[in-house]
Design an enzyme around this catalytic site. Structure first.
Site: not given
Ligand code: ADP
Length: 238
Positions: A9, A80, A132, A145, A149, A178
């Protein structure tokens, strides 16, 4: 009382989802691997920031305990958290592959497993998994990826069959193009060309995906089970 955990988040779509659900009155736990991102997101919208890696069993247990202590057991979960990494198949390392599968599939499995017993005991609950469009059509230089997904879509359907009889609805969202920070970082030319291909002529915004998640979380979606909804500007129609 609606208590939702949104993983990943701290940015992008996950943040938009957390913001939307907070606005609708949910108690929100904002999980992210990145502690600063989780804290900053929670400071903006209220809610509880919990740093943690969704692919780590102990972190996931701590996240659910934090929700339960602060608000009560989670009634909703939005899986997410994820990451994108692009490479030709022949250049993919085992570590790249394992990390991709671990964050998306192991993470979705662990988080869901951690919240389901309480949902089943209460006779209701809702899980929304972030898939996705690339899990449906395959992305170029995104085999790992796309596989992860697609796996999320399969998990969504199988689990939905299993737990819908116990009052828990499980669905997925498969966004198309997006305007996330990642996409905004790509060249203007690429984005203009891609947008021109879309029937609607423009990308979606993270808030559009959040609307879909909010719908699936709501009672308005009470007969949606095992579905994958695609906010995708008409990019693909399955
Ligand atoms: P999108 O642009 O598709 O929303 P992002 O990379 O901005 O993708 O968001 C994905 C979020 O998930 C990032 O804030 C990232 O830090 C977080 N994230 C990635 N890997 C993990 C994990 N293993 N556990 C928790 N959060 C994670």
């Amino acid at each position: 009382m609606r208590n939702v955990i949104v993983t990943g988040a701290g940015s992008g779509i996950g943040f938009a989802v957390a913001e939307k659900l907070a606005g609708l009155g949910y108690n929100v736990v904002l999980n992210d691997y990145d502690a600063d991102a989780a804290q900053a997101a929670a400071a903006k919208i209220g809610g509880l920031a919990v740093q943690g890696d969704v692919s780590d069993e102990a972190d996931v247990a701590r996240m659910v305990e934090a929700c339960t202590a602060e608000f009560g057991a989670p009634t909703h979960l939005v899986n997410n958290a994820g990451h994108v990494h692009q490479a030709r198949f022949t250049d993919l390392s085992v570590a790249d592959f394992d990390r991709m599968i671990s964050v998306h599939l192991r993470g979705t499995f662990l988080c869901t497993r951690a919240v389901l017993p309480a949902m089943i005991a209460s006779g209701s609950g809702c899980v929304v998994n972030m898939a996705s469009q690339l899990g449906q059509i395959g992305g170029i230089e995104l085999v790992h990826y796309s596989a992860a997904k697609a796996g999320i879509i399969g998990m969504t359907k199988a689990l939905a069959r299993e737990v819908s009889t116990q009052g828990v609805r499980v669905n997925a969202v498969a966004p198309g193009p997006i305007n996330t920070p990642l996409v905004r970082a790509l060249s203007d030319d690429w984005r203009a060309a891609k947008a021109a291909e879309l029937p609607l002529g423009h990308f979606g915004e993270p808030e559009d995906v959040a609307e879909t998640v909010a719908f699936l979380c709501s009672d308005a979606a009470r007969i949606y089970v095992g579905q994958t909804l695609s906010p995708n500007s008409g990019d693909v129609m399955l």
